[in-house]
Write an enzyme that holds these catalytic residues in place. Structure first.
Site, PDB file in Angstrom:
ATOM      1  CG  HIS A  26     -93.661 -39.117   0.580  1.00 45.04           C
ATOM      2  ND1 HIS A  26     -92.314 -38.851   0.461  1.00 45.04           N
ATOM      3  CD2 HIS A  26     -94.148 -38.179   1.425  1.00 45.04           C
ATOM      4  CE1 HIS A  26     -92.000 -37.795   1.191  1.00 45.04           C
ATOM      5  NE2 HIS A  26     -93.095 -37.364   1.794  1.00 45.04           N
ATOM      6  CD  GLN A  49     -95.604 -27.942   7.268  1.00 49.48           C
ATOM      7  OE1 GLN A  49     -96.730 -27.918   6.790  1.00 49.48           O
ATOM      8  NE2 GLN A  49     -94.962 -29.085   7.450  1.00 49.48           N
TER       9      GLN A  49
END
Ligand code: AMP
Length: 281
Positions: free
Chosen positions: A34, A58
């Site tokens: 990230h 999701q």
């Protein structure tokens, strides 16, 4: 660095950002993968916004929504080392109120690979990303090649729905043994984590095979399977070779750039990895 949890508050803050805004969407439990995207945004944009949101849409029933690592305090600490204007961390209720009934559903690039094992996944990802784009209104958005199919689906959505946003990919960041960094690696025990480097070894073997002249998809997949089977803890979900642009399965012989993707279970932890192999001139 501001922590913002509501949409009106974010809109107020956004109104004061004059210049380019780089956006890094995440589900938190942040790691060097990230951070590489945050760094890229820092280099390219005047301001950087990071979202931390574990997106229920999701996850299918039975997946790890309830156990997905939520570590906002340490995420904020990590992000404070970078030039982050604000962190948007809304609640599920903020993003999906009770009358929520509108979804974004890309229908071509989403259809194979990850969708075969997780049919709900891309509709959830596409919808949350469209919502976040409308809230954050970035000029640039940063996505990891770790999730190669997701990156391509988002590029397609941006093109098809005319979002005025430049999508910037970032390379896969790996642990020392080659294991692609992932928030889900935290679920692995020490032994599994060290042995899971086999995914990348298998991908590198494929790359070597193709550059050495092997073209048969069957032979290439057989070698990947054999490599993965040499690790008793690994259980293969899928091995796939697709055209790098269309994501359509390559039949017979490799003849252009391909994306080789794997999903492999260690215990019940599903790990994914991929490599793009440029067809040798
Ligand atoms: P996630 O929090 O797993 O939804 O990931 C948020 C973003 O970080 C996505 O664009 C991912 O592709 C990216 N990302 C996750 N792991 C890595 C990694 N190991 N290397 C590069 N990017 C990553």
């Amino acid at each position: 660095m501001n922590l913002i949890v509501t949409i009106p508050e974010f809109r107020d803050a956004r109104a004061n950002l004059f210049g380019t805004v780089g956006f890094v969407p995440t589900m938190g439990a942040l790691h060097r993968g990230h951070m590489s995207l945050v760094k890229k945004s820092n280099q390219l944009c005047d301001f950087t916004v990071v979202s931390v949101f574990v997106n229920p849409a999701q996850f299918a029933a039975g997946e790890d929504l309830s156990t997905y690592p939520r570590t906002l305090d340490s995420d904020l600490k990590l992000l404070s080392n970078y030039n982050v204007e604000c962190v948007f961390a809304p609640t599920s209720e903020t993003m999906y109120n009770t009358d929520f009934s509108t979804f974004v559903d890309e229908n071509s690039l989403s259809s194979g690979l990850e969708s075969l094992s997780r049919p709900h996944f891309f509709k959830g990802v596409s919808t949350i990303i469209a919502k976040l784009f409308n809230i954050i209104q970035p000029s640039h958005a940063f996505f990891g090649e770790k999730d190669a199919q997701q990156l391509r689906v988002i590029q397609r959505i941006v093109e098809n729905l005319n979002f005025p946003i430049q999508i910037i990919p970032g390379p896969v960041v790996r642990e020392e043994n080659g294991l692609a960094m992932s928030s889900r690696n935290e679920y692995l025990n020490k032994e599994e984590r060290s042995r899971a480097g086999i995914l990348y070894s298998a991908l590198l073997k494929t790359q070597k095979q193709i550059t050495d002249g092997e073209r048969s998809v069957k032979k290439i997949i057989d070698l990947v399977r054999k490599t993965l089977h040499s690790e008793p803890l690994a259980k293969v979900d899928y091995i796939s070779i697709v055209n790098d642009k269309t994501l359509i399965e390559v039949q017979g012989d490799v003849s252009g750039d391909v994306l080789v993707s794997l999903a492999v279970y260690f215990s019940d932890i599903r790990l994914i990895d991929n490599i793009t192999i440029r067809f040798p001139e």
